[in-house]
Motif scaffolding. Structure first.
Motif, short mmCIF file in Angstrom:
data_model
loop_
_atom_site.label_atom_id
_atom_site.label_comp_id
_atom_site.label_asym_id
_atom_site.label_seq_id
_atom_site.Cartn_x
_atom_site.Cartn_y
_atom_site.Cartn_z
N THR A 244 87.43 77.86 50.29
CA THR A 244 86.09 78.18 49.63
C THR A 244 85.50 77.32 48.57
O THR A 244 84.28 77.04 48.58
CB THR A 244 86.31 79.74 49.23
OG1 THR A 244 86.89 80.43 50.06
CG2 THR A 244 84.93 80.62 48.65
N LEU B 29 88.76 80.52 57.54
CA LEU B 29 88.70 79.78 56.40
C LEU B 29 87.19 79.83 55.86
O LEU B 29 87.01 79.48 54.49
CB LEU B 29 88.98 78.40 56.49
CG LEU B 29 90.28 77.90 56.68
CD1 LEU B 29 90.58 76.64 57.46
CD2 LEU B 29 91.43 78.34 55.60
N LEU C 128 92.90 79.76 52.05
CA LEU C 128 91.35 80.39 51.84
C LEU C 128 90.72 80.13 50.65
O LEU C 128 89.69 79.72 50.47
CB LEU C 128 91.49 81.83 52.10
CG LEU C 128 90.38 82.71 51.99
CD1 LEU C 128 89.23 82.06 53.26
CD2 LEU C 128 90.36 83.97 52.10
N SER D 48 95.41 82.87 54.47
CA SER D 48 95.32 83.14 53.10
C SER D 48 95.81 82.13 52.32
O SER D 48 95.35 81.85 51.06
CB SER D 48 95.96 84.50 52.89
OG SER D 48 97.41 84.55 53.31
N LYS E 107 85.55 82.58 55.49
CA LYS E 107 85.27 84.02 55.03
C LYS E 107 84.97 84.13 53.48
O LYS E 107 83.88 85.00 53.10
CB LYS E 107 86.54 84.86 55.34
CG LYS E 107 86.40 86.39 55.00
CD LYS E 107 87.73 86.92 55.54
CE LYS E 107 87.87 88.37 55.08
NZ LYS E 107 89.01 89.12 55.47
#
Lengths: 298, 625
Positions: free
Chosen positions: B20, A63, B16, B13, A65
């Motif tokens: 972020t 997470l 993700l 994914s 990345k």
């Protein structure tokens, strides 16, 4: 030294101030480190460094990345109606400041086997020489001074990319120490012993604390041939003339035929290629131009 | 979040992008928190602190850096020349162009061995990357000159001579050397690099240094008022004006025979580089603890294996190691060490809490209007919420299945997220409750559970243990050296007092006489620490003239343990000091030689004091002219 009590009355004046008054604590002539504008400037650096440091130490997968990517990528936010380029350039900052870091010591597990890389040289007569680069059975105890060469020996086991360079050095070193005569090949043999699991070490002693332990040299030694790297064909596997000259060795007559240099296209090479291509392009252009003279045979 | 450090790649994914965004919002909210409470930001980074702890760190850290590089000046099997020559010159592992090609970064694109740089400004651009001059030239004469200059700078840094300048040069040269090739790096090298970088910003030459001593000597002899020296005293006049004014004032005052009216104090230094060092150390431990996620750290066999690795142990003691494993010492230590590392940032929270409580009592803690307090708490909780959401998702992906089995898959994210969200609220509630109803418990938590005395002392013992059992380079030493930045000035002073004190005998100085041998043995260490008496003192005799008093004052500035007594004695010749040693009155070289034991700064001369000329050298140094 002596236990002593001063006999004279307590001094006054300068002697008292300098020699008997309490030593003043570090002076705090101003409460804050800098003036406001300087604090604002330093704040930018502190905020940047602290943030980058923390993000850099997050794993570059899972997470987090995306955070890594965001702090490395160039962004184009709009400012005053125009897109502006903005990048936090994390990777470059860490490289430039020597802050690149990884703290995987004995992680995720310490090794459970002792690994060594035996380095052998096949000389011009086909004889094989063990160069004694590994520490197996060679280390003297107590081990007081850190052995960087032992570390490098482990590195060439773990990271295969280093082997070719290490072999090239062994080739050059062989030449240096053998009057400039090259070796044929460098052979790597991986050796390892397995540390017995604690249960086995305890069971072998029958639970008797005085019989616990084992002789590391009695552990079964496994061996496997790894790479064989030929000195003649390996880049930098030969002593160039400038080193031969330094060592007082006979110079190579045809260095360009023997010494295998690094192949790298510098800006100069690229420029020359571009110019050649341009010329060639111009020539092709002329050829194609209607009515132009062709370069062909009459 | 922490579970993501584990090896296996998991498809995240689906979360993700959100993770972020929330991570970025979280970071942004932290900064918003400080924008609302700038006084806290200022208190955190820009307060001025005592220079002694970090100065002591400079010496210890510098020594480790020096040893790290000095060690490379010797050959090691299989080399018949130095390791430094092998690693950093073209007569070793890498010819210059191969090193440049592999590790030169941008240099390989803009540099040609025959034609030089493409543009004049390329070298400047290259500084923003991993540039080293050794990638342009690395013959032994050049590389080793650089190497020795670097060692010289490190020595100068240790002594604190031109400290700021030599620290910067040392960093540049150390980096230049490290960047040639990474094949030999160890964890200790990384610690050296990251702390030397921060050292450039630290004014660690303000104590225990030649720089600081020279400054104070000038102040003492010229009699310039300390207040006047400080920037605040002079207002915004700037350095040049100060320099001129002080220069003239100093000459004038000296001509009048004026001297200082007090021992010139040390100057406090900005805290922010030290805080960054603390953050860096916390990150090192936390990261290494989290990365130790393998089975051996869970079942406690990690230390057994580590101590039995041929590459590391100091002596092969497989019997002792197996016994220590069998008696559960190693398994428990392994598990404890891992969690100690993971939780190390607790000591930073402890330091902040203790500062808060201390300054709140003194009424010095920054105050803020109620609306700012409430808004900032809201922003903090929002930031925490963002991180909790990401951590909740990480838990969902990475926690072991057996741990997650009792939570419904559809609810896992929310359950973990909210559970984490509740942590700060519960902690703050518990904190206030303890403060109201059980202040002694809170004191114990602050000073022991969250205190430096537990975290740093255990860490110290851990590294000593590592160093005794294993040889992992200078990692243990460099880690212990950077602990010093966590100390306060009074703690350093206490250290010196302790070092120069003597233990009390049973029945002396309040130390109880233990009748039973067992009790005596059990209390040996605590009693050794607790019951101390001042060590032997040394008497310095001086005459009553100002010049002699000043000389004695200069000596006092070097007296770290407060072991010197000063006595006015009219029999002492003018401009001379007499030292009483074992009932004898010593002068000149003999006096100086006897002081090498008393003044830590001259301890290095102690073993050499019998060598002809060393006493004279000590006298020259101590006469401080």
């Amino acid at each position: 030294m002596s236990e002593h009590t001063p006999t004279k009355p307590a001094p006054q004046g300068l002697a008292h101030d300098l020699l008997h008054a309490p030593v003043p604590e570090p002076e705090r002539s101003q409460p804050w480190a800098y003036r406001t504008w300087a604090m604002a400037l330093v704040s930018l650096f502190v905020a940047y460094h602290a943030t980058i440091l923390m993000v850099h130490n997050l794993p570059n997968k899972g997470l987090s990345k995306g955070l890594h990517k965001w702090f490395n990528d160039t962004h184009e936010p709009e400012f005053l109606g125009k897109p502006r380029k903005l990048s936090f350039d994390m990777r470059t900052y860490m490289l430039a400041t020597g802050n690149t870091q990884s703290w995987a010591m004995f992680a995720p597990n310490p090794h459970r086997s002792n690994t060594f890389m035996k380095v052998m040289v096949k000389d011009k007569d086909g004889d094989i020489w063990d160069m004694a680069h590994d520490i197996y059975g060679r280390r003297r105890y107590p081990y007081l001074f850190y052995d960087r060469m032992g570390k490098i020996n482990r590195r060439i086991i773990e990271q295969k990319g280093y082997r070719r360079h290490y072999a090239a050095w062994v080739c050059r070193e062989w030449e240096r120490t053998h009057d400039g005569v090259p070796a044929i090949e460098i052979q790597f043999v991986k050796m390892w012993t397995r540390v017995p699991p604690p249960e086995k070490a305890i069971a072998d002693a029958g639970g008797n604390p005085f019989k616990m332990g084992y002789d590391p040299m009695e552990l079964k030694l496994f061996q496997r041939e790894e790479d064989g790297i030929r000195c003649r064909t390996t880049r930098h596997g030969q002593l160039p003339n400038y080193l031969r000259e330094r060592y007082g060795l006979p110079l190579l007559e045809k260095e360009d035929k023997v010494f295998r240099p690094v192949v790298h296209r510098s800006w100069w090479d690229k420029k020359e290629t571009a110019e050649r291509a341009k010329k060639a392009g111009g020539l092709v252009g002329k050829r194609l131009r209607p009515g132009a003279k062709t370069g062909g045979a009459k | 979040m922490l579970a993501m450090f584990k090896g296996a790649e998991v498809d995240v994914s689906a979360h993700l992008e959100q993770a972020t965004e929330l991570g970025l919002y979280g970071i942004g909210l932290v900064f918003l928190f400080f924008a609302i409470r700038p006084e806290l930001w200022r208190r955190l980074w820009f307060t001025r602190v005592d220079p002694r702890p970090v100065a002591l760190m400079r010496i210890a850290f510098g020594l480790v850096v020096f040893i790290t590089f000095y060690d490379l000046l010797f050959p090691m099997n299989p080399l018949d020349f130095s390791v430094a020559r092998f690693l950093f010159t073209d007569e070793g592992l890498w010819l210059t162009d191969m090193a440049r090609k592999n590790y030169g970064g941008g240099l390989r694109d803009v540099y040609d061995a025959e034609h030089g740089f493409q543009n004049w400004y390329d070298p400047i651009k290259l500084l923003w990357g991993k540039f080293t001059v050794l990638h342009l030239r690395s013959d032994p004469a050049f590389s080793m000159t650089l190497y020795y200059v670097m060692l010289g700078c490190v020595v100068s840094m240790i002594f604190g001579f031109r400290t700021r300048l030599v620290t910067i040069v040392a960093f540049i040269l150390v980096e230049s050397i490290y960047r040639y090739s990474p094949i030999f790096y160890t964890g200790g090298d990384t610690v050296v690099r990251v702390f030397l970088f921060l050292g450039m910003f630290t004014r660690w030459g303000e104590a225990y240094s030649i720089d600081s001593w020279l400054r104070r000597k000038t102040l003492l002899l010229r009699g310039t008022d300390a207040e006047f020296m400080s920037p605040a005293g002079l207002g915004t006049g700037g350095k040049f004006v100060r320099f001129l004014v002080l220069g003239f004032l100093g000459i004038w005052r000296q001509s009048k025979g004026a001297v200082a009216t007090a021992i010139p104090p040390l100057r406090t230094i900005p805290a922010w580089p030290i805080r960054l060092m603390m953050l860096q150390l916390s990150i090192i431990y936390m990261a290494t603890g989290i990365l130790k996620s393998g089975s051996t750290w869970k079942d406690g066999t990690a230390l057994y294996f580590a101590l039995n690795l041929d590459h590391f142990y100091r002596v092969p003691v497989t019997g002792l190691v197996t016994f220590m494993h069998w008696s559960l010492i190693l398994p428990n230590t392994a598990i404890f060490v891992r969690w100690w590392e993971v939780l190390f940032p607790v000591v930073a929270i402890g330091a902040a809490l203790n500062a808060f409580e201390r300054e709140r009592l003194r009424g010095e803690w920054p105050k803020a209007a109620l609306w700012r307090k409430l808004t900032s708490i809201g922003v903090f909780l929002a930031a925490w919420g963002a991180f909790a959401w990401v951590a909740g998702a990480a838990g969902m992906y990475f926690l072991p299945k057996e741990v997650q089995s009792h939570v419904h898959p559809a609810q896992r994210h929310a359950v973990y997220g909210w559970a984490l969200m509740a942590v700060p609220i519960l902690c703050i509630g518990l904190y206030w409750a303890l403060r109201l109803f059980a202040p002694k418990v809170l004191w114990f938590i602050r000073t022991w559970v969250f205190g430096k005395r537990f975290w740093l002392v255990f860490g110290f013992a851990l590294h000593i243990g590592i160093d005794v059992g294993m040889n992992v380079g200078t990692f243990a030493e460099v880690m212990m050296s950077v602990y010093l930045c966590w100390l306060s000035g009074p703690e350093v002073e206490t250290f010196w007092t302790f070092v120069y004190s003597r233990r009390c005998a049973p029945g002396e100085g309040g130390r109880p006489s233990r009748d039973s041998k067992v009790m005596g043995l059990l209390h040996l260490l605590p009693d050794w620490f607790k019951y101390r008496k001042p060590g032997p003192r040394t008497v310095v005799r001086h005459d009553s003239a100002d010049g002699s008093v000043c000389r004695a004052g200069l000596l006092r500035m070097l007296d770290l343990g407060g072991r010197l007594d000063f006595v006015e004695d009219d029999d002492v010749p003018a401009q001379t000091l007499v030292v009483e040693h074992d009932g004898e009155k010593l002068q000149g070289s003999q006096a100086a030689a006897s002081l090498t034991k008393v003044l830590p700064i001259f301890l290095w001369l102690r073993p050499l004091r019998k060598v002809p000329g060393v006493g004279a050298l000590a006298r020259r140094l101590m006469s401080q002219r």
